[in-house]
Design an enzyme around this catalytic site. Structure first.
Site, PDB file in Angstrom:
ATOM      1  N   LYS A 502      43.499  25.643  48.544  1.00 38.62           N
ATOM      2  CA  LYS A 502      44.548  26.271  47.741  1.00 38.62           C
ATOM      3  C   LYS A 502      44.250  27.751  47.572  1.00 38.62           C
ATOM      4  O   LYS A 502      43.145  28.223  47.855  1.00 38.62           O
ATOM      5  CB  LYS A 502      44.635  25.594  46.371  1.00 38.62           C
ATOM      6  N   ARG A 600      44.702  19.419  30.669  1.00 33.91           N
ATOM      7  CA  ARG A 600      45.563  20.373  31.375  1.00 33.91           C
ATOM      8  C   ARG A 600      46.759  19.617  31.941  1.00 33.91           C
ATOM      9  O   ARG A 600      47.873  19.761  31.477  1.00 33.91           O
ATOM     10  CB  ARG A 600      44.758  21.082  32.471  1.00 33.91           C
ATOM     11  N   TYR A 728      41.479  60.342  38.396  1.00 36.58           N
ATOM     12  CA  TYR A 728      42.488  60.402  37.336  1.00 36.58           C
ATOM     13  C   TYR A 728      41.812  60.422  35.963  1.00 36.58           C
ATOM     14  O   TYR A 728      40.858  59.684  35.703  1.00 36.58           O
ATOM     15  CB  TYR A 728      43.403  59.182  37.408  1.00 36.58           C
ATOM     16  N   MET A 777      44.790  53.137  43.067  1.00 36.08           N
ATOM     17  CA  MET A 777      45.482  52.065  43.774  1.00 36.08           C
ATOM     18  C   MET A 777      44.904  51.828  45.170  1.00 36.08           C
ATOM     19  O   MET A 777      44.670  50.690  45.571  1.00 36.08           O
ATOM     20  CB  MET A 777      46.974  52.390  43.883  1.00 36.08           C
TER      21      MET A 777
END
Length: 834
Positions: A502, A600, A728, A777
């Site tokens: 998964k 869950r 930044y 980024m």
């Protein structure tokens, strides 16, 4: 020539049944790698986990008619087979190949040590192939199984053999010595690899030295002090005795007197010049196109061999300067036009071609398998018989398209053109192919690029591979297979294995990992959502797949693609039952999730009577498994909770199974529980993060191999003065002169922003460089002031073997799961098999 009768005599076995004696040319140990059934001998090996006798009937149906077995067989199931009974099939394999080795009287070089075995073997091949017809170990076949397969390749036409041998525990080298029986030995060096099986470093050295018990010569480096002491003791035992020539030594050293005394090592940007005094009489020199210490050491070992063989100094110099990199792995990359490219473009012989074709055959993601193949040089066979064998291999491995490059293979085009449904193209040179290259001709294919290095097929690889961002995630498929086997070895007989793929296989990929797991006989796959399962089915994965989070909107896809949903509530059960009924299906497999304390998803104990009633009153659904999740199986402080969950699961599943009236698979163990709670293995276990080399227990951690390496490169270096700020927000300020490296990775690639300003570190030239400023980024900055050798374009390790993802996750105050699954899809994955 061998046949069942002659092999039976060699093995001193019992010929249970004989129906004829066809010639035997190939040894078959892995039922998945069969190429020539009519001329193969299947030897089923038996381990604690797997008994290969179970594959005999399948192989017999495919045409194999010669078997060596170690247990009684129902002969009526093999009416046209020759079957030899022995006590132990592994011992029989060793005995057969040891006999085969005794039939040859050519020089045989045996190589052992901790590092460099495969490179030295391949470099010796490069250096000596003009003078000898050489047989050598394919890739790094150096184990109790790999060595016999290597030595079995020896044929009358060969003039020199080079085999490597590795061991992981005491007693193994005795077997390999009888099989290889080297005349000349090389002990590369000694390190910590596979140390866990030995009492200390001396025991490991002495065990490896057994390979050279009957050798005429041993080449080694005196600079490893413990190795030198062990070799001298060994030589005193096996050296010259009773005026007869026995074991001789050829030593080399950079520090002290030796047969080959290295006097000067000068490194340039791309080359290293080495001078030496040989036998205290001859001043010699070589120049190699490498500067790393490992390559220098490996080259000196090769130099010593060439001197022993009496090669002229000028010839040695010329060939040493032409040494090339060795491809230690098969790489699987994304290609143009939705293709996959397997790049193995640096060497070519029949052995390595077979290995590459096996890897190609393992890939199921595309409808077409294509091979781009060059001439095979120095095979020792006639061209007609050589390419007939190659053509047969391509046919057996399901290749649909061949692009052949080279004058020799082109002359034998009839061998390939007569194969039904094989499309062929022939070119005399690589340049000719490149000039006519049309990218549109390659669509939805898995392409194997396999060529002798003189053909420069790396140029073809660049045309076919998708242009990648310089930030890549490397996935070691061999390491995944190794890790799976480590957990399989802990399982009780009959316990199955479900692999969790998964979340894009924990960030590692989808069909690439599933293909590997399917090939290695995992019983089940599990995905989170139906679309993940659909992608695997479209990529050719046929094994059972459980969907852990089925949504009503995907029920039609689940039914169409034969996926098996997890059922965790009455609502989902009734909705899915309705969908199955509308589709006109019956006995559709489902998996019942029980809640034993995770709280869950799942049915609670109070739901069991009603659930049992619904399931027993309909024929639309069939319960394939009943399972639950452990909440804290990795935590010794929570073992009482784990045992409580286990007892509750046993009670609930027993009650439900009793009502169903048929056997179902029960499973509750995750990766951590497999080792820590063996009593909870039951019918199946679920292996997740452990498959990728991560386990909370030190015992398992030591057994597992690193799978994933995230790497990038330096885009630019900046030289700052005191007071200059970075990034930044100007959150980092230089306290003095500083060198800053901007690297090509950011939070859009999955690198956490919380690792800014010194919290995170990366490896450059083996040294840790802290993150400075904030993580942007697409970029971030590292302080490399203390790494003066850092240059633009240099490789940067974000995590991997020497900087673990576990340590990175600790710095980020999270868990390895989050780091691995957070790696962006824009980061290209490169898969490789060692």
């Amino acid at each position: 020539m061998y046949n069942a009768e002659s092999i039976n005599k060699i093995l001193k076995g019992e010929l249970l049944q004989q129906t004829g004696f066809p010639e035997i040319e190939h040894l078959l140990l892995d039922s998945r790698k069969m190429s020539f059934p009519e001329t193969s001998l299947f030897i089923p090996l038996v381990s604690a986990r797997r008994n290969a006798h179970q594959y005999m009937e399948e192989l017999y149906r495919k045409g194999v008619s010669n078997f060596v077995v170690s247990e009684q067989i129902a002969l009526e199931n093999f009416p046209k087979a020759n079957i030899i009974l022995v006590k132990d099939t592994l011992q029989a394999l060793h005995a057969l190949v040891a006999y085969h080795r005794q039939q040859f009287h050519i020089p045989v070089i045996g190589i052992t040590g901790s590092n460099g075995k495969t490179i030295i073997k391949e470099w010796l091949y490069q250096l000596l192939e003009k003078d000898y017809n050489i047989v050598r170990s394919p890739k790094s076949y150096n184990s109790q199984i790999g060595v016999p397969l290597s030595v079995w390749q020896m044929k009358p036409e060969h003039q020199l053999a080079i085999f490597e041998a590795g061991i992981s525990q005491p007693g193994e080298m005795v077997n390999l010595e009888k099989i290889i029986r080297p005349n000349i030995g090389i002990f590369t060096n000694i390190g910590e690899a596979h140390n866990e099986g030995f009492l200390n470093i001396r025991q490991k050295i002495n065990e490896k030295l057994v390979l050279f018990a009957k050798s005429e010569l041993l080449i080694y480096c005196k600079d490893y002090l413990v190795l030198n002491e062990c070799v001298l003791t060994f030589h005193a035992q096996f050296g010259k005795k009773d005026n007869q020539e026995g074991h001789q030594l050829l030593s080399w050293s950079r520090k002290t007197d030796a047969d080959l005394r290295i006097t000067t090592v000068e490194k340039g940007d791309t080359h290293t010049s080495i001078e030496a005094l040989y036998k205290q009489a001859h001043t010699l020199s070589i120049r190699i196109p490498f500067v790393d210490e490992g390559s220098i050491e490996n080259a000196i070992h090769c130099w010593a061999i060439m001197l022993h063989l009496g090669m002229e100094a000028t010839v040695i110099q010329q060939r040493m300067e032409l040494l090339s990199n060795i491809a230690m792995r098969l790489e699987l990359k994304q290609g143009i036009n939705n293709c996959s490219v397997i790049n193995d473009s640096y060497s070519l012989d029949l052995g390595s071609l077979t290995i590459a074709l096996d890897f190609l055959q393992q890939q199921q993601q595309h409808p077409t398998r294509t091979v781009i193949l060059s001439d095979i040089l120095q095979s020792g066979k006639g061209e007609a018989s050589l390419y007939e064998e190659v053509a047969s291999l391509l046919q057996k491995k399901g290749v649909q398209k061949l692009i052949a490059i080279g004058k020799n293979i082109s002359r034998e085009k009839k061998c390939f053109q007569q194969i039904p449904d094989l499309k062929t193209q022939f070119f005399n040179t690589t340049d000719e192919f490149i000039q006519q290259f049309n990218s549109a001709e390659f669509q939805h294919e898995t392409i194997l690029v396999k060529g002798a290095r003189v053909f420069e097929f790396e140029r073809i690889g660049k045309l076919l591979e998708q242009k990648a961002h310089q930030t890549i995630l490397e996935i070691n498929l061999s390491a995944i297979a190794h890790n799976v086997q480590q957990y399989q070895a802990l399982l009780k007989p009959g316990t199955r294995l479900m692999a969790m793929v998964k979340a894009f296989s924990y960030g590692s990929g989808s069909f690439e990992i599933a293909n590997l797991l399917q090939f290695h006989g995992v019983d089940y796959l599990a995905v989170a959502y139906a679309d993940e399962g659909v992608e695997l089915r479209r990529a050719g994965i046929t094994m059972p797949i459980m969907v852990m989070n089925p949504e009503p909107s995907t029920f039609d896809a689940i039914l169409h693609w034969n996926l098996e949903p997890e059922i965790y509530s009455m609502q989902i059960l009734l909705q899915f039952e309705e969908e199955v009924s509308a589709a006109g299906k019956t006995q559709f497999p489902i998996h019942i999730k029980l809640d034993t304390g995770m709280h869950r998803l799942g049915f609670e104990k109070k739901h069991i009577p009603e659930l049992a009633k619904i399931l027993t009153e309909n024929t639309l659904l069939k319960v394939q498994s009943i399972f639950s999740h452990l909440a804290a199986s990795e935590d010794p402080a929570k073992d009482s909770l784990t045992q409580q969950q286990g007892r509750l699961f046993f009670d609930m599943s027993h009650e439900l199974q009793k009502a169903l009236g048929y056997a179902v698979i029960r499973h509750i163990s995750n990766s951590a529980a497999i080792a820590r709670h063996p009593d909870l293995q039951l019918d199946m276990v679920r292996l997740g993060i452990g498959m990728y080399g991560i386990d909370s227990s030190k015992e398992m951690k030591d057994k597992l191999r690193n799978v994933s390496t995230l790497k990038t490169t330096i885009a630019q270096l900046k030289h700052l003065e005191a007071g200059d700020t970075v990034g930044y927000g100007a959150t980092w300020e230089a306290k003095g002169p500083a060198t800053i490296a901007t690297v090509r990775i950011g939070y859009a690639d999955g690198y956490p922003r919380r690792l800014a300003n010194g919290k995170g570190k990366m490896l450059i030239h083996g040294k840790l460089a802290p993150v400075v400023g904030v993580v942007a980024m697409d970029m971030l900055m590292l302080d490399v002031t203390h790494i003066p050798e850092a240059m633009e374009g240099d490789e940067v390790i974000v995590f991997g073997q020497d900087l673990s993802v576990h340590l990175l996750s600790t710095w980020a105050d999270t868990i390895p799961y989050e780091i691995l699954t957070g790696i962006s899809q824009r980061v290209k994955r490169v898969y490789f098999q060692e």
